[in-house]
Motif scaffolding. Structure first.
Motif, PDB file in Angstrom:
ATOM      1  N   ALA A  21      13.898   6.439   9.688  1.00  0.00           N
ATOM      2  CA  ALA A  21      13.817   6.423   8.228  1.00  0.00           C
ATOM      3  C   ALA A  21      12.393   6.628   7.735  1.00  0.00           C
ATOM      4  O   ALA A  21      12.159   7.322   6.733  1.00  0.00           O
ATOM      5  CB  ALA A  21      14.377   5.109   7.691  1.00  0.00           C
ATOM      6  N   VAL A  22      11.410   6.058   8.440  1.00  0.00           N
ATOM      7  CA  VAL A  22      10.015   6.161   8.003  1.00  0.00           C
ATOM      8  C   VAL A  22       9.508   7.594   8.130  1.00  0.00           C
ATOM      9  O   VAL A  22       8.896   8.138   7.195  1.00  0.00           O
ATOM     10  CB  VAL A  22       9.105   5.188   8.792  1.00  0.00           C
ATOM     11  N   ILE A  65      10.986   9.722   5.450  1.00  0.00           N
ATOM     12  CA  ILE A  65      10.299   9.522   4.165  1.00  0.00           C
ATOM     13  C   ILE A  65       8.950  10.241   4.173  1.00  0.00           C
ATOM     14  O   ILE A  65       8.560  10.875   3.180  1.00  0.00           O
ATOM     15  CB  ILE A  65      10.136   8.023   3.866  1.00  0.00           C
ATOM     16  N   THR A  78       8.324  13.011   1.332  1.00  0.00           N
ATOM     17  CA  THR A  78       7.233  12.779   0.377  1.00  0.00           C
ATOM     18  C   THR A  78       6.054  13.696   0.665  1.00  0.00           C
ATOM     19  O   THR A  78       5.390  14.171  -0.268  1.00  0.00           O
ATOM     20  CB  THR A  78       6.776  11.310   0.395  1.00  0.00           C
TER      21      THR A  78
END
Length: 197
Positions: free
Chosen positions: A153-154, A157, A161
């Motif tokens: 998930a990190v 992201i 982003t």
């Protein structure tokens, strides 16, 4: 592989950002790091990019030295495979090469951010004859590679982003170059794509 990724990322940051910035400063007397504390769009982009880079560094460090913690970052199991990891490593090495060559093409024009204080010279040779933003393209490829090597998930992201922040920065820089260079930059835009296609 995890410690290799950490070592590679450190070499990546030093070779492609710290060293070129130092060399540019020594050659020209110009600090190529152009983000400031003023409340402008480009400076918010700079802050966002610092945060993204910090998250990437921490994730890579945890993967190398505290791998038991990585499981709490919500792994994307369908992407966990040796083949995908090797593709990811291929991408980050390709990105290193693209950025390295593009920086050599830029020479003393290397900047991080928008330089409002010094004369702008348009670079159109080398990698800049293929893409208007080869360095940003390389950074996006790094984010994709990192996500494939450590799919969670990190890193997802970081990828999303990172791409969004780069898209904003590219458009801010294009507006600046259009205002600074006028028809010269318009002609360049007509001849060379923003990315590749």
């Amino acid at each position: 592989m995890a410690t290799y990724l950490f070592s590679f990322y450190c070499v990546f940051l030093i070779t492609l950002f710290i060293v070129p910035s130092y060399i540019t400063y020594k050659r020209t007397g110009i600090n190529p790091f152009k983000f400031t504390k003023e409340e402008t769009a480009i400076n918010y982009v700079g802050k966002a990019y610092k945060i993204i880079s910090a998250f990437a560094f921490v994730t890579i460090s945890l993967n190398a030295f505290l791998p038991s913690i990585i499981q709490y970052l919500v792994s994307i199991e369908c992407l966990v495979s040796d083949t995908i990891v090797w593709i990811g490593f291929g991408l980050i090495h390709l990105a290193f090469l693209i950025i390295f060559i593009a920086q050599r093409n830029m020479a003393n024009e290397w900047r991080i951010g928008i330089d409002n204080e010094n004369k702008v010279n348009l670079i159109t040779k080398g990698m800049f004859g293929i893409s208007r933003n080869p360095i940003f393209l390389g950074v996006i490829i790094v984010f994709i590679g990192l996500f494939l090597i450590i799919p969670n998930a990190v890193t997802a992201i970081i990828l999303v982003t990172g791409v969004l922040v780069i898209q904003v920065q590219v458009r801010l820089e294009e507006e600046f170059l259009l205002n600074s260079l006028g028809d010269e930059y318009k002609e360049y835009m007509n001849n060379v794509k923003r990315w590749l296609l």
